[in-house]
Design a protein around this motif. Structure first.
Motif, PDB file in Angstrom:
ATOM      1  N   ILE A 299       0.852  -1.187   0.000  1.00  0.00           N
ATOM      2  CA  ILE A 299       0.000   0.000   0.000  1.00  0.00           C
ATOM      3  C   ILE A 299       0.893   1.244   0.000  1.00  0.00           C
ATOM      4  O   ILE A 299       1.989   1.239   0.574  1.00  0.00           O
ATOM      5  N   GLN A 300       0.434   2.288  -0.663  1.00  0.00           N
ATOM      6  CA  GLN A 300       1.149   3.567  -0.722  1.00  0.00           C
ATOM      7  C   GLN A 300       0.167   4.678  -0.377  1.00  0.00           C
ATOM      8  O   GLN A 300      -0.994   4.641  -0.799  1.00  0.00           O
ATOM      9  N   PHE A 301       0.657   5.679   0.346  1.00  0.00           N
ATOM     10  CA  PHE A 301      -0.211   6.802   0.707  1.00  0.00           C
ATOM     11  C   PHE A 301       0.661   7.997   1.103  1.00  0.00           C
ATOM     12  O   PHE A 301       1.879   7.866   1.281  1.00  0.00           O
ATOM     13  N   VAL A 302       0.026   9.151   1.186  1.00  0.00           N
ATOM     14  CA  VAL A 302       0.722  10.398   1.510  1.00  0.00           C
ATOM     15  C   VAL A 302       0.291  10.844   2.893  1.00  0.00           C
ATOM     16  O   VAL A 302      -0.907  10.839   3.220  1.00  0.00           O
ATOM     17  N   GLN A 303       1.266  11.254   3.697  1.00  0.00           N
ATOM     18  CA  GLN A 303       0.986  11.743   5.047  1.00  0.00           C
ATOM     19  C   GLN A 303       1.440  13.199   5.162  1.00  0.00           C
ATOM     20  O   GLN A 303       2.569  13.535   4.778  1.00  0.00           O
ATOM     21  N   ARG A 304       0.551  14.026   5.637  1.00  0.00           N
ATOM     22  CA  ARG A 304       0.862  15.448   5.839  1.00  0.00           C
ATOM     23  C   ARG A 304       0.871  15.741   7.335  1.00  0.00           C
ATOM     24  O   ARG A 304      -0.113  15.493   8.031  1.00  0.00           O
ATOM     25  N   ILE A 305       1.994  16.258   7.805  1.00  0.00           N
ATOM     26  CA  ILE A 305       2.184  16.487   9.245  1.00  0.00           C
ATOM     27  C   ILE A 305       2.464  17.961   9.468  1.00  0.00           C
ATOM     28  O   ILE A 305       3.375  18.537   8.836  1.00  0.00           O
ATOM     29  N   GLU A 306       1.703  18.564  10.306  1.00  0.00           N
ATOM     30  CA  GLU A 306       1.914  19.974  10.628  1.00  0.00           C
ATOM     31  C   GLU A 306       2.927  20.090  11.758  1.00  0.00           C
ATOM     32  O   GLU A 306       2.797  19.452  12.794  1.00  0.00           O
ATOM     33  N   TYR A 314       5.061  13.370   3.600  1.00  0.00           N
ATOM     34  CA  TYR A 314       5.781  12.113   3.405  1.00  0.00           C
ATOM     35  C   TYR A 314       4.994  11.210   2.460  1.00  0.00           C
ATOM     36  O   TYR A 314       3.758  11.136   2.532  1.00  0.00           O
ATOM     37  N   HIS A 315       5.753  10.520   1.597  1.00  0.00           N
ATOM     38  CA  HIS A 315       5.165   9.447   0.784  1.00  0.00           C
ATOM     39  C   HIS A 315       5.561   8.132   1.448  1.00  0.00           C
ATOM     40  O   HIS A 315       6.740   7.816   1.578  1.00  0.00           O
ATOM     41  N   THR A 316       4.554   7.352   1.894  1.00  0.00           N
ATOM     42  CA  THR A 316       4.807   6.147   2.688  1.00  0.00           C
ATOM     43  C   THR A 316       4.490   4.899   1.882  1.00  0.00           C
ATOM     44  O   THR A 316       3.451   4.822   1.205  1.00  0.00           O
ATOM     45  N   ASP A 317       5.413   3.917   1.952  1.00  0.00           N
ATOM     46  CA  ASP A 317       5.215   2.596   1.335  1.00  0.00           C
ATOM     47  C   ASP A 317       5.236   1.545   2.432  1.00  0.00           C
ATOM     48  O   ASP A 317       6.151   1.529   3.264  1.00  0.00           O
ATOM     49  N   ILE A 318       4.241   0.646   2.446  1.00  0.00           N
ATOM     50  CA  ILE A 318       4.254  -0.515   3.338  1.00  0.00           C
ATOM     51  C   ILE A 318       4.192  -1.747   2.452  1.00  0.00           C
ATOM     52  O   ILE A 318       3.217  -1.955   1.723  1.00  0.00           O
ATOM     53  N   THR A 319       5.257  -2.564   2.505  1.00  0.00           N
ATOM     54  CA  THR A 319       5.363  -3.731   1.619  1.00  0.00           C
ATOM     55  C   THR A 319       5.415  -5.001   2.456  1.00  0.00           C
ATOM     56  O   THR A 319       6.284  -5.154   3.318  1.00  0.00           O
ATOM     57  N   ILE A 333       8.552  -0.902   5.949  1.00  0.00           N
ATOM     58  CA  ILE A 333       7.919   0.425   5.910  1.00  0.00           C
ATOM     59  C   ILE A 333       8.967   1.469   5.544  1.00  0.00           C
ATOM     60  O   ILE A 333      10.077   1.469   6.082  1.00  0.00           O
ATOM     61  N   LYS A 334       8.591   2.347   4.602  1.00  0.00           N
ATOM     62  CA  LYS A 334       9.495   3.416   4.182  1.00  0.00           C
ATOM     63  C   LYS A 334       8.723   4.717   4.104  1.00  0.00           C
ATOM     64  O   LYS A 334       7.683   4.801   3.453  1.00  0.00           O
ATOM     65  N   HIS A 335       9.248   5.766   4.772  1.00  0.00           N
ATOM     66  CA  HIS A 335       8.675   7.119   4.710  1.00  0.00           C
ATOM     67  C   HIS A 335       9.652   8.012   3.942  1.00  0.00           C
ATOM     68  O   HIS A 335      10.788   8.204   4.373  1.00  0.00           O
ATOM     69  N   HIS A 336       9.209   8.534   2.790  1.00  0.00           N
ATOM     70  CA  HIS A 336      10.065   9.389   1.950  1.00  0.00           C
ATOM     71  C   HIS A 336       9.558  10.828   2.026  1.00  0.00           C
ATOM     72  O   HIS A 336       8.401  11.109   1.712  1.00  0.00           O
TER      73      HIS A 336
END
Length: 778
Positions: A299-306, A314-319, A333-336
């Protein structure tokens, strides 16, 4: 023995085997030779002559010497020597004892040795030689050429004896050849089998070595890649870690360790739940980890942190990592961090879709908006397209910095007065466009477009302050409505552009809706342009000349060259129709040069038929004057024709003087210095004053025919014409009154000392033939 073997090791073995064979043959031949020598010696001693024995001893002495030096003598030389000695011994035996068995055995022995040591071809050769010598000696023996020391029995020379010995000879030789070839082929096959086995073993060894080396290389490569991967993971700024299905940390890189502010050794075996609160990034992963556990798919998704420092993205990959049996072993898990990349994308989007100077929607974005609106079937909208009148003059005079400032001020001002749902775009240069959607029925949209366009025109008239100086511009706008005026972006923009230029041509500072009449005018203009481009090719252009009459004696002083077009398609076309097309398309430069040459040619013709000198006037457009080196080109043409510059007068219109004043003055001054006269045509149709004209190098002022038409009708008009003539004379200008058709006009203008008249009262425009008549009659 014919065996071709390429392997060096086998070749060496074969050589050793042949050497051993040669040694055994040597010993055998030496033994036979010794016995033959002893027997022959006894036989010859009894007969009383031992000459042949000496020859045999010589043969075998050579053989002994050669064997003693065998390591220095080539194999084939030693083989040939043995064969020659056997052959020679056979000859000696035949000469001594006749065709008996001993000589035949020596001959056959020579061939047999050749078969063992040499090739098949050489074996056959020696067999043939044996048969030949055998037959020769037999013929010599029977014929009596050769004699012997002993008595020969009668059967020895009989035909039966010859045939029996020949049959025996052939049988023994064939038997020897067959047996030897069988042995030879057997040896060759065995040697080839040995070689093949040797090659297979060597190839197998080589493959094993290669496979072993490949395994070593792969092991090293895998080790190197593991080190590289570990180095990459450890040195990347990405946050990388792996957890078990129970969410226990298995491994983590240094970036993740620094992010949660814990040592890597502390992290291993730690549950993710214990890290919650340390980083919002981890807190938001629960739902996504549940999804991977359930679905066993990445799964891939984008996380926005204030953060206090700003928003982090961050663009996150969970493989999921699966076991061979299909069970889940761990989740990687990778957070880019893509914050900078997203910001750059936003900047690129800004560059791609918005004008950098004004911040308005750009042409590309505007086209996309129109295309999307067209896709909405049944949707109606309108476009207002406008540009700023006189902007180029301000931009060129004050500078591009001031021009950019003016564009930004106009954009800001218009954004403040346009409706909220209107989209304002800058399409390039001083070109702008507004798109408006319908609010209710079509009539409401039409009214809205007209109101907004009127607001734009009024707003553009407001002065713009640049460095304390107020500059004035205006706007000319065209309006179209979709789908009434076009069903595609290109058609809409073409039609709204046509409407805008119609507003410019009608005096500027206004807005005009596109309609069928404007379209017809445009289509007619395009058609005229197409035919004008072939006018010279089809010889459709010609010149008429309207005489200029002196106000003192009504003699012809000169002529004005008037361009005419008699089209094969349209018929005669008015200059008022085709000359604007020439000016809009730029063809006026080519046509202007043509009529100047025609006028110069006419001056030449007039000088041949009349002693009087005439002045020929030619109209010049603004576009011609703005051509680089225009004055120089005029001088060049006049020099080519050899015409007196004082015989030429170039006419400009009053509107030209309001364009680029400095440029116009420089060009006219250069022409004036050369001796060419300059006339101002249609004076009174513009806004120029006589005092304004002082700065221009003029010779003649031509009063527009609209003033002449008022003579005798309006007192104020009469007073105005008189004042113009008087003021023009004061600043040193000659005056020409145009459009003279009545005697009252002539009388009034003569009373006010008008210098020259031009009009139908005196002469209509003349063709070449009528012009020559006027000149000849004076």
């Amino acid at each position: 023995m014919d065996m071709k073997i390429e392997d060096p090791a086998i070749e060496s073995s074969m050589h050793d085997m042949k050497e051993r064979l040669l040694s055994r043959i040597f010993l055998s031949v030496l033994g036979v030779g010794f016995i033959f020598t002893v027997v022959n010696f006894i036989n010859e001693w009894v007969l009383g002559s031992v000459q042949m024995t000496y020859a045999v001893i010589l043969f075998y002495s050579i053989l002994l010497v050669m064997h003693a030096f065998r390591r220095r003598i080539h194999f084939e030389i030693r083989a040939y020597t043995i064969i020659f000695i056997l052959f020679g011994t056979g000859i000696v035996s035949g000469l001594t004892y006749g065709m008996v068995g001993s000589s035949m055995l020596f001959y056959v022995g020579a061939a047999y040795v050749a078969m063992l040591l040499l090739s098949k071809r050489e074996t056959i050769y020696w067999m043939a030689m044996t048969l030949f010598i055998y037959l020769v000696i037999y013929v010599f023996w029977v014929s009596g050429i050769l004699t012997y020391e002993f008595s020969v029995m009668d059967y020895a020379v009989s035909e039966t004896t010859l045939i029996s010995r020949m049959v025996a000879f052939i049988f023994f030789v064939g038997l020897l050849i067959f047996s030897q070839w069988m042995v030879n082929e057997f040896l060759v096959d065995k040697m080839n089998d040995l070689k093949q086995t040797h090659d297979e073993l060597r190839l197998s060894d080589k493959q094993l070595i290669e496979q072993y080396n490949e395994i070593l290389d792969n092991r090293e490569e895998i080790k190197l890649k593991e080190e590289q991967y570990r180095s990459i993971v450890e040195n990347t700024e990405d946050l990388i870690y792996a957890v078990t299905p129970e969410r226990t940390l298995i491994t983590a890189n240094s970036s993740f360790s620094a992010f949660v502010k814990m040592e890597q050794s502390e992290l291993i075996g730690t549950s993710l739940d214990k890290l919650k609160g340390l980083a919002t990034l981890i807190d938001e992963n629960d739902r996504n980890l549940d999804h991977v556990l359930a679905m066993k798919e990445p799964i891939q998704f984008v996380q926005r942190i204030e953060k206090p420092s700003g928003r982090q993205i961050y663009h996150t990959d969970i493989t999921p990592v699966m076991h061979a049996d299909g069970s889940l072993t761990m989740m990687l898990i990778k957070h880019h961090d893509v914050t900078e990349l997203v910001h750059k994308d936003e900047q690129i989007e800004q560059l791609a879709y918005f004008d950098q100077l004004t911040g308005l929607v750009n042409r590309y974005h505007f086209e996309a908006i129109i295309s999307e609106k067209i896709k909405d079937i049944g949707h109606q909208f309108g476009i207002i397209y406008f540009d700023l009148d006189h902007f180029k003059k301000i931009n060129d005079t004050i500078g591009h910095f001031a021009g950019d400032y003016l564009l930004k001020q106009v954009a800001e001002t218009l954004q403040g007065v346009l409706p909220d749902d209107a989209t304002l775009a800058r399409l390039g240069g001083d070109e702008f466009a507004v798109v408006l959607d319908e609010t209710s029925e079509g009539h409401a949209l039409m009214r809205l477009l007209e109101e907004v366009a009127d607001t734009i025109v009024k707003t553009a008239r407001k002065p713009v302050n640049i460095d304390g100086v107020h500059y004035y511009i205006s706007a000319s706008a065209g309006i179209v409505v979709y789908p009434e005026h076009g069903r595609s972006h290109d058609e809409l923009m073409k039609n709204v552009d046509t409407a805008m230029y119609k507003a410019k041509n009608d005096g500027k500072n206004k807005c005009i809706f596109f309609n069928a009449e404007i379209k017809d005018e445009t289509d007619q203009s395009i058609l005229l342009e197409a035919h004008l481009r072939h006018a010279f090719e089809y010889d459709e252009m010609y010149v008429d000349y309207q005489p200029l009459v002196s106000g003192k004696n009504e003699h012809v002083r000169g002529f004005e060259a008037l361009m005419r077009w008699n089209s094969n398609y349209f018929g005669p076309v008015s200059p008022a129709v085709f000359i604007p097309v020439l000016e809009q398309t730029g063809m006026i430069v080519e046509f202007g040069e043509w009529i100047l040459k025609e006028a110069l040619n006419k001056i030449h013709e007039l000088e041949k038929v009349s002693d009087q000198s005439y002045v020929v006037s030619v109209n010049v457009s603004l576009l011609q004057l703005k051509q680089e080196r225009f004055a120089t080109n005029v001088k060049r043409i006049m020099d080519e024709w050899g015409v007196n510059p004082a015989s030429v007068e170039l006419e400009i219109t009053e509107s030209i003087l309001a364009d680029d004043v400095e440029l116009i003055i420089n060009v006219l001054s250069e022409l004036k210095q050369y001796g060419i006269r300059i006339a101002l045509d249609d004076f009174g149709t513009g806004y120029s004053s006589l005092s304004y004209l002082r700065k221009f190098p003029l010779d003649t002022l031509k009063i527009d025919k609209s003033f002449s038409e008022g003579i005798g009708q309006q007192q104020k008009q009469l007073e105005l014409i008189g004042s113009i003539i008087q003021m023009a004379h004061k600043i040193g200008l000659e005056v020409v009154a145009e459009g003279i058709e009545e005697p009252e006009q002539v009388a009034y203008l003569k009373r006010h000392h008008c210098d020259y008249f031009q009009g139908y009262y005196f002469h209509k425009p003349l063709n070449d033939k009528d012009l020559l008549k006027v000149v000849k009659t004076g």
